[in-house]
Design a protein around this motif. Structure first.
Motif, PDB file in Angstrom:
ATOM      1  N   UNK A 176      -2.419 -37.681 -11.063  1.00 38.55           N
ATOM      2  CA  UNK A 176      -2.361 -36.551  -9.843  1.00 38.55           C
ATOM      3  C   UNK A 176      -2.581 -37.623  -8.736  1.00 38.55           C
ATOM      4  N   UNK A 177      -2.440 -37.682  -7.746  1.00 40.43           N
ATOM      5  CA  UNK A 177      -1.873 -38.422  -6.476  1.00 40.43           C
ATOM      6  C   UNK A 177      -2.078 -37.396  -4.987  1.00 40.43           C
ATOM      7  N   UNK A 178      -3.441 -37.192  -4.537  1.00 41.48           N
ATOM      8  CA  UNK A 178      -3.428 -36.979  -3.310  1.00 41.48           C
ATOM      9  C   UNK A 178      -3.160 -38.050  -1.908  1.00 41.48           C
ATOM     10  N   UNK A 179      -2.263 -37.339  -1.025  1.00 37.31           N
ATOM     11  CA  UNK A 179      -1.555 -37.901   0.569  1.00 37.31           C
ATOM     12  C   UNK A 179      -1.586 -37.059   1.377  1.00 37.31           C
ATOM     13  N   UNK A 180      -1.627 -36.471   1.889  1.00 38.47           N
ATOM     14  CA  UNK A 180      -1.716 -35.371   2.097  1.00 38.47           C
ATOM     15  C   UNK A 180      -1.709 -35.720   3.733  1.00 38.47           C
ATOM     16  N   UNK A 181      -2.709 -36.996   4.090  1.00 40.44           N
ATOM     17  CA  UNK A 181      -3.157 -37.484   5.652  1.00 40.44           C
ATOM     18  C   UNK A 181      -3.385 -35.880   6.182  1.00 40.44           C
ATOM     19  N   UNK A 182      -3.394 -36.203   7.897  1.00 44.63           N
ATOM     20  CA  UNK A 182      -3.865 -36.064   8.367  1.00 44.63           C
ATOM     21  C   UNK A 182      -3.631 -34.943   9.562  1.00 44.63           C
ATOM     22  N   UNK A 183      -3.753 -34.137  10.129  1.00 43.88           N
ATOM     23  CA  UNK A 183      -3.422 -33.713  11.644  1.00 43.88           C
ATOM     24  C   UNK A 183      -4.274 -33.477  12.617  1.00 43.88           C
ATOM     25  N   UNK A 184      -3.431 -33.333  13.858  1.00 50.62           N
ATOM     26  CA  UNK A 184      -3.898 -33.370  14.566  1.00 50.62           C
ATOM     27  C   UNK A 184      -5.181 -32.102  15.312  1.00 50.62           C
ATOM     28  N   UNK A 185      -5.877 -32.492  15.626  1.00 48.68           N
ATOM     29  CA  UNK A 185      -7.517 -31.157  16.550  1.00 48.68           C
ATOM     30  C   UNK A 185      -7.127 -30.552  17.500  1.00 48.68           C
ATOM     31  N   UNK A 186      -7.973 -29.813  17.526  1.00 50.03           N
ATOM     32  CA  UNK A 186      -7.691 -29.066  18.879  1.00 50.03           C
ATOM     33  C   UNK A 186      -9.575 -29.475  19.335  1.00 50.03           C
ATOM     34  N   UNK A 299      -7.537 -28.556  38.378  1.00 48.37           N
ATOM     35  CA  UNK A 299      -5.777 -28.885  38.568  1.00 48.37           C
ATOM     36  C   UNK A 299      -4.816 -27.851  37.893  1.00 48.37           C
ATOM     37  N   UNK A 300      -3.828 -28.667  38.553  1.00 51.85           N
ATOM     38  CA  UNK A 300      -2.661 -27.799  37.634  1.00 51.85           C
ATOM     39  C   UNK A 300      -1.977 -28.527  37.070  1.00 51.85           C
ATOM     40  N   UNK A 301      -1.789 -27.723  35.687  1.00 53.35           N
ATOM     41  CA  UNK A 301      -0.464 -28.961  34.946  1.00 53.35           C
ATOM     42  C   UNK A 301       0.585 -28.100  34.354  1.00 53.35           C
ATOM     43  N   UNK A 302       1.699 -28.753  34.338  1.00 50.18           N
ATOM     44  CA  UNK A 302       2.241 -28.166  33.561  1.00 50.18           C
ATOM     45  C   UNK A 302       2.596 -28.207  31.204  1.00 50.18           C
ATOM     46  N   UNK A 303       1.741 -29.192  31.120  1.00 53.88           N
ATOM     47  CA  UNK A 303       1.069 -29.274  29.474  1.00 53.88           C
ATOM     48  C   UNK A 303       0.402 -29.912  29.620  1.00 53.88           C
ATOM     49  N   UNK A 304      -0.218 -29.396  28.774  1.00 55.20           N
ATOM     50  CA  UNK A 304      -1.903 -30.223  28.474  1.00 55.20           C
ATOM     51  C   UNK A 304      -1.823 -30.636  26.864  1.00 55.20           C
ATOM     52  N   UNK A 305      -1.805 -31.824  26.978  1.00 51.95           N
ATOM     53  CA  UNK A 305      -1.915 -32.337  25.239  1.00 51.95           C
ATOM     54  C   UNK A 305      -3.107 -33.038  25.051  1.00 51.95           C
ATOM     55  N   UNK A 306      -3.730 -32.038  23.894  1.00 54.37           N
ATOM     56  CA  UNK A 306      -4.690 -32.602  23.414  1.00 54.37           C
ATOM     57  C   UNK A 306      -4.497 -34.133  21.251  1.00 54.37           C
ATOM     58  N   UNK A 307      -4.907 -35.083  22.760  1.00 51.09           N
ATOM     59  CA  UNK A 307      -5.151 -36.334  21.660  1.00 51.09           C
ATOM     60  C   UNK A 307      -6.979 -36.597  21.522  1.00 51.09           C
ATOM     61  N   UNK A 308      -7.696 -35.582  20.697  1.00 47.38           N
ATOM     62  CA  UNK A 308      -9.060 -35.330  20.513  1.00 47.38           C
ATOM     63  C   UNK A 308      -9.455 -35.979  19.047  1.00 47.38           C
ATOM     64  N   UNK A 309      -8.646 -36.923  18.648  1.00 50.80           N
ATOM     65  CA  UNK A 309      -8.991 -37.172  17.100  1.00 50.80           C
ATOM     66  C   UNK A 309      -8.128 -35.765  16.461  1.00 50.80           C
ATOM     67  N   UNK A 310      -8.021 -36.597  14.962  1.00 51.58           N
ATOM     68  CA  UNK A 310      -7.182 -35.710  13.985  1.00 51.58           C
ATOM     69  C   UNK A 310      -8.626 -35.354  12.746  1.00 51.58           C
ATOM     70  N   UNK A 311      -7.819 -34.425  11.589  1.00 53.05           N
ATOM     71  CA  UNK A 311      -8.803 -34.012  11.133  1.00 53.05           C
ATOM     72  C   UNK A 311      -8.180 -34.210   9.157  1.00 53.05           C
ATOM     73  N   UNK A 312      -8.599 -34.123   8.663  1.00 52.31           N
ATOM     74  CA  UNK A 312      -7.605 -34.463   7.223  1.00 52.31           C
ATOM     75  C   UNK A 312      -6.953 -33.837   6.239  1.00 52.31           C
ATOM     76  N   UNK A 313      -6.410 -33.695   5.834  1.00 53.95           N
ATOM     77  CA  UNK A 313      -6.229 -32.141   5.254  1.00 53.95           C
ATOM     78  C   UNK A 313      -5.511 -31.964   4.068  1.00 53.95           C
ATOM     79  N   UNK A 314      -7.151 -31.607   3.523  1.00 52.14           N
ATOM     80  CA  UNK A 314      -8.002 -31.115   2.633  1.00 52.14           C
ATOM     81  C   UNK A 314      -8.447 -29.781   2.051  1.00 52.14           C
TER      82      UNK A 314
END
Length: 514
Positions: A176-186, A299-314
């Motif tokens: 079995x191979x696990x290769x599920x990567x990660x997803x962005x964190x909030x 301040x006001x924005x149209x979009x807030x994009x979070x790029x504060x790291x990724x978490x493994x999909x485990x």
């Protein structure tokens, strides 16, 4: 990477299994030789390579929609929400700069030049969908069975598959191979962050322009997104808590962000978001604290994009019940040099594995080598040393080997020699573009024949430049090898073959001519 004894973990596993009701009496016959959980670059590469050696292979892949409901097809992060759409949107931004340069080169461009997000996004998304389809066709051609299912472990040879509608199936496999990567964190501590924000899982699939955007984070993802948003004419601010590009050479990181600020990207340095609120107008009001003054700002924005790291999909893989060892701090799977986990017959590659570079090419190569070893075709292990990479910011940054900080830590400041040069790309001259941040750094050991241990480059086409020089690291090249190489004139890459001024000398490192 943590080391462990395979034998000791086998005994632990047997002890656990003796206390459980086994789901199956193993007879040595399985449904598949290899089952891969995860349809990203590494998992797909391993599955196709194994099939070529006559292995019976299956791939389980299911993408849980993002918090905002974004979903995509087969191919993993790189294809769908990473390298591919990122590079294409970066290219869109570069074309915008090229249009501005074109006037200086004699092109008559009448009227204002504007960018249409919808046209770009549709083209990028259509290309990604074509790659999704291509991956499915390749699996079919190589007789790899594909299941659009969530996969989890039942034991060291058994996988549970679950569809989005709740249909369940069980597969057995020799390996079995696990290769599920990660997803962005909030940032869960920031009220409104998840409710009103998006991540890199969403930005490439937006149908409409994100408008005025706050990018929170200092990773390459944050800088790349902030850079291409600026490049296509949007108001973009990058909020950085401490330093940019942690883990990269910090002098180079400073050059990258200096260029971005001159390019038009705004930076909120030493700032921490406190809350995000949606106003009746639909705008997002962000409150943050300036750590320098301890003052709050809004301040006001149209979009807030979070790029504060990724978490493994485990979390959904049932790893704890089976006994797969995780690093408690990172949540990633602890692996041996041969990609083996603490459970026999279970392997892990890519972003999910502890201590591995979070890079597509390393996952692909590791997957192929693993498949060859499992099929008895090779005993070659993956070499994770000196892997080159590039950050696709407005001024691209490519590197291979050690940063200057890491070289000093390992060898001592007095035992390394740093050659450097500030240069001006020829294409910047007529366009009258500022080249203050175009810079090259070559780090060598001072002893012996001066082996090169780090190489860094900011400038146009950094990835293309660094890729060739990365070969030198595999061949053990030295400073004299670099000087003996004849450059191609007039290119940016040739400046590496002429580099001769050391930081230690204190001389002006500006390139003045041929």
């Amino acid at each position: 990477m943590a080391a462990f004894s395979r034998g000791r973990h086998r005994l632990k596993l047997l002890g656990r299994l003796s206390c459980q009701t086994s789901t199956r009496r193993f007879t040595g016959k399985f449904d598949y030789d290899l089952v891969v959980i995860g349809g990203g670059s590494g998992g797909l590469a391993c599955s196709k390579e194994a099939a070529q050696f006559g292995q019976k292979v299956a791939v389980l892949d299911y993408v849980e929609p993002s918090v905002k409901g974004t979903k995509w097809g087969l191919g993993g992060t790189c294809v769908n929400v990473g390298c591919i759409p990122k590079k294409l949107m970066h290219q869109s931004a570069l074309l915008g700069t090229a249009v501005k340069d074109a006037r200086k080169y004699g092109w008559n461009i009448s009227g204002p030049v504007t960018h249409d997000w919808t046209v770009m996004a549709e083209a990028v998304q259509n290309h990604v969908k074509s790659l999704n389809w291509g991956h499915r066709v390749q699996l079919q051609d190589k007789k790899v069975k594909y299941f659009n299912m969530k996969g989890s472990l039942v034991d060291e040879h058994t996988i549970r598959g679950l569809t989005a509608r709740g249909k369940e199936m069980t597969l057995t496999a020799k390996n079995i191979l696990i290769a599920t990567g990660g997803r962005p964190k909030f940032p869960t501590q920031v009220p409104g962050a998840m409710e009103h924000g998006i991540t890199s899982d969403d930005v490439f699939w937006l149908k409409q322009s994100p408008g005025k955007t706050l990018v929170v984070g200092a990773s390459y993802v944050a800088l790349e997104c902030g850079g291409f948003l600026t490049g296509i004419g949007l108001d973009a601010t990058v909020m950085v808590r401490s330093i940019a590009l942690r883990g990269f050479d910090q002098q180079m990181a400073g050059l990258v962000t200096d260029y971005m600020e001159a390019y038009g990207t705004k930076f909120a340095w030493k700032c921490v978001p406190r809350k995000v609120e949606k106003l009746p107008s639909g705008s997002l009001e962000v409150t943050w604290t300036d750590l320098n003054s301890d003052q709050d700002h809004q301040d006001q924005f149209d979009t807030v994009l979070w790029a504060v790291g990724r978490a493994p999909e485990t979390k959904t893989l049932n790893l704890d019940k089976v006994g797969v060892q995780l690093n408690p701090e990172t949540g990633k799977i602890v692996v041996a040099p041969d990609e083996a986990t603490s459970v026999p017959n279970v392997y892990a590659i890519g972003d999910i594995a502890e201590g591995r570079p979070e890079l597509t090419p390393t996952a692909i190569k590791a997957g192929k080598l693993l498949a060859r070893r499992l099929a008895g075709q090779s005993d070659e292990l993956m070499n994770y040393n000196n892997v080159a990479t590039t950050v696709f910011t407005p001024l691209e940054y490519g590197c291979v080997g050690l940063s200057e900080e890491e070289a000093e830590r390992r060898h001592g400041k007095d035992n390394i020699e740093v050659y450097h040069a500030f240069y001006k790309p020829l294409e910047f001259t007529v366009a009258e573009r500022d080249a203050s941040q175009c810079y090259i750094k070559v780090i060598c050991q001072r002893e012996g024949n001066k082996p090169i241990i780090g190489l860094h480059f900011t400038g146009p086409n950094a990835g293309e430049v660094i890729q060739g020089f990365a070969l030198g690291f595999q061949c053990g090249f030295t400073y004299s090898h670099l000087l003996d190489t004849i450059g191609i004139h007039p290119t940016c890459a040739e400046e590496l073959t002429k580099i001769h001024i050391t930081k230690r000398s204190g001389q002006d490192a500006t390139v003045t001519g041929c």
